[in-house]
Design an enzyme around this catalytic site. Structure first.
Site, PDB file in Angstrom:
ATOM      1  N   GLU A  87      -2.238   9.384   2.279  1.00 21.38           N
ATOM      2  CA  GLU A  87      -3.507   8.699   2.025  1.00 21.38           C
ATOM      3  C   GLU A  87      -4.336   8.549   3.306  1.00 21.38           C
ATOM      4  OE1 GLU A  87      -2.754   5.743  -1.120  1.00 21.38           O
ATOM      5  OE2 GLU A  87      -4.260   4.537  -0.100  1.00 21.38           O
TER       6      GLU A  87
ATOM      7  N   LYS B 202      -9.756   4.702  -9.183  1.00 24.28           N
ATOM      8  CA  LYS B 202      -9.874   3.314  -9.628  1.00 24.28           C
ATOM      9  C   LYS B 202     -11.198   3.124 -10.373  1.00 24.28           C
ATOM     10  CE  LYS B 202      -7.207   0.802  -6.063  1.00 24.28           C
ATOM     11  NZ  LYS B 202      -7.172  -0.281  -5.098  1.00 24.28           N
TER      12      LYS B 202
ATOM     13  N   HIS C  12      21.390  20.106  -2.078  1.00 18.77           N
ATOM     14  CA  HIS C  12      21.837  20.865  -3.252  1.00 18.77           C
ATOM     15  C   HIS C  12      20.707  21.099  -4.241  1.00 18.77           C
ATOM     16  CE1 HIS C  12      26.037  20.659  -1.928  1.00 18.77           C
ATOM     17  NE2 HIS C  12      25.628  19.527  -1.376  1.00 18.77           N
TER      18      HIS C  12
HETATM   19  O1  PA5 Z   1      -3.642   1.943   1.059  1.00 16.17           O
HETATM   20  C1  PA5 Z   1      -4.396   1.492   0.212  1.00 16.17           C
HETATM   21  O2  PA5 Z   1      -5.405   0.832   0.517  1.00 16.17           O
HETATM   22  C2  PA5 Z   1      -4.156   1.667  -1.276  1.00 16.17           C
HETATM   23  O3  PA5 Z   1      -3.221   2.625  -1.589  1.00 16.17           O
HETATM   24  C3  PA5 Z   1      -3.723   0.335  -1.884  1.00 16.17           C
HETATM   25  O4  PA5 Z   1      -2.557  -0.111  -1.254  1.00 16.17           O
HETATM   26  C4  PA5 Z   1      -3.486   0.382  -3.381  1.00 16.17           C
HETATM   27  O5  PA5 Z   1      -4.521   1.051  -4.025  1.00 16.17           O
HETATM   28  C5  PA5 Z   1      -3.376  -1.036  -3.940  1.00 16.17           C
HETATM   29  O6  PA5 Z   1      -4.530  -1.738  -3.621  1.00 16.17           O
HETATM   30  P1  PA5 Z   1      -4.629  -3.307  -3.706  1.00 16.17           P
HETATM   31  O7  PA5 Z   1      -3.653  -3.897  -2.746  1.00 16.17           O
HETATM   32  O8  PA5 Z   1      -6.020  -3.625  -3.352  1.00 16.17           O
HETATM   33  O9  PA5 Z   1      -4.290  -3.685  -5.105  1.00 16.17           O
END
Ligand code: PA5
Length: 465
Positions: free
Chosen positions: A291, A434, A320
């Protein structure tokens, strides 16, 4: 006393080990050193600012978290974390690394805290079945969302809140702890309305960099993990990564070699711990790496489509299944092994097959020797097949070394993002998904997105068989 310190070995990234033309040459490493030094400089200059608040988390005061954890431990039999992505992967990884691997199955007197569940999906079967193994009246639910609006977490919250209210009436609020932004988002509004205990995720700490914030620390402390040691380990790694010299800063050497691997066409990053305790570190790493670095645009606006696809593997299990591909398939992977010097248990392999030499050779050895030999053998096989690989070794798995590992990967990721010239700390691709979900389910303010989805090309029936 000498501190237990992680070791990074990048020998098998170099062409001296894996063959000229396959690895990194000394010239390439020298050439990238100024760019790496600049990344280290950027990190130092920006730490604690913008979205780099995570770099200061090792130095925070955790007394409020410890006090709350103590109360939860005294009162509740179950602790359920509701969250997803960066609000769940760290807590899962830390619990697996630092607690008994069959923690929830231990008898009460042997378990070091309430039973612990992390609910990071909205599969209706899984959600429903959670209530077959917990008693909500004896459960503390920790709702974690930085944005305070993630559909998955907010849906789970609504389900749990209704159930608690039906069962417990006015006392429902005592069973919920909200971990979220101080001001922004809907969870903080609900927390104020209902009077929930709240813990704050600093605005400058993004989801995937938040494990050492209350996101991860409350769950860890509730389950009896020494969070001060976690932070001490992270602070120690922070010190070790203070300089600009590749040969004196492990996260910088790791960043420079991974960066060169990417430039050399390694589009896949395999994380392969040789320890079940570290199995879910790969999931946490996958989000952090994928990410943070998977970006269409560079900071100058040019299209770069940067990133490396993280793949999770487990030694020896995946020898394996996946290692055949890693050894003989496309030259598109770089493998990072996570090894352990001293496992917390020792298991001997007993006698029992004296007349069968092909089995008997195992007798007298231990599982500890076997797993290490297999790790060495796999690295050797990859190296012989000219495949880039590197190894991070933990002297042992404990809160101090795990704190180091978390901080190491976060700093490495920040360095690589800086070297790639991208924004490491945003996630427009996640937001796109989202937003489409909000539109599909009718959230106000998403009409335009809804219209866009309605106008999207319709599937061709011929391709649905
Ligand atoms: O790294 C990030 O910002 C995202 O992957 C969030 O962790 C994930 O979408 C969850 O978001 P939130 O903590 O706002 O619910």
């Amino acid at each position: 006393m000498k501190k237990e310190t992680l070791r990074l070995d990048v020998n098998n990234m170099m062409d001296a080990m894996i063959g000229a033309g396959y690895g990194i040459s000394a010239d390439q490493l020298n050439a990238v050193a100024p760019l790496a030094a600049q990344a280290a400089e950027d990190f130092r200059r920006n730490r604690g600012t913008g979205m780099m608040g995570w770099s200061e988390l090792p130095y925070q005061d955790v007394s409020e978290i410890l006090e709350l954890a103590k109360q939860i431990r005294a009162r509740f039999r179950y602790f359920v974390l509701l969250g997803i992505g960066g609000s769940a992967l760290g807590p899962i990884a830390i619990q697996q690394a630092l607690n008994h691997m069959r923690y929830n199955e231990l008898p009460d007197e042997k378990r070091n805290g309430p039973k612990f569940y992390v609910e990071d999906n909205v599969d209706p079967e899984r959600m429903k079945q959670l209530f077959d193994v917990i008693d909500p009246a004896q459960t503390c639910f920790n709702v974690i969302t930085k944005s305070g609006s993630t559909s998955e977490t907010m849906s789970q919250y609504l389900i749990v809140n209704k159930l608690l209210t039906e069962r417990l009436g006015d006392r429902a609020a005592e069973h919920i702890v909200a971990t979220t932004d101080r001001e922004k988002g809907n969870l903080i509004r609900l927390a104020r309305r209902e009077g929930y205990r709240t813990l704050v995720i600093p605005a400058s700490v993004g989801g995937r960099f938040s494990e050492l914030s209350p996101v991860g620390l409350l769950a860890a402390a509730v389950c009896g993990i020494d969070i001060r040691q976690l932070l001490a380990g992270a602070a120690y790694m922070d010190e070790l990564c203070a300089g600009n010299d590749l040969f004196a800063n492990p996260a910088l050497m790791a960043a420079a070699t991974q960066y060169l691997a990417m430039k050399n066409g390694k589009t896949i990053s395999v994380m392969m711990p040789y320890a079940d305790s570290l199995k879910y570190m790969s999931d946490w790493y996958a989000q952090l790496w994928g990410e943070s670095l998977g970006k269409r645009y560079a900071l100058d606006g040019s299209v770069v489509n940067a990133g490396q696809t993280p793949v999770k593997a487990l030694g020896v299990t995946d020898q394996h299944s996946q290692v055949q591909l890693y050894t003989e398939g496309p030259f598109d992977k770089v493998v990072t092994f996570l090894g352990v010097d001293e496992y917390r248990e020792h298991v001997d392999i007993p006698d029992g097959a004296a007349e069968i030499p092909a089995v008997n050779f195992l007798c007298g050895h231990s599982l500890n020797e076997l797993i290490k030999a297999e790790q060495f053998a796999t690295a050797y096989a990859l190296t012989s097949a000219h495949r880039m690989n590197c190894t991070i070794t933990l002297p042992s798995v404990n809160a101090f070394t795990i704190g180091q590992l978390l901080q190491f990967f976060e700093i490495q990721t920040a360095y690589v993002g800086s070297m790639l010239g991208i924004n490491t700390f945003d996630q427009p691709g996640v937001e796109a998904g989202k937003n489409a979900t909000y539109a599909l389910l009718g959230r106000p303010g998403y009409d335009e997105k809804r219209a866009e989805l309605a106008a999207a090309p319709k599937p061709d029936e011929r391709f649905i068989l």
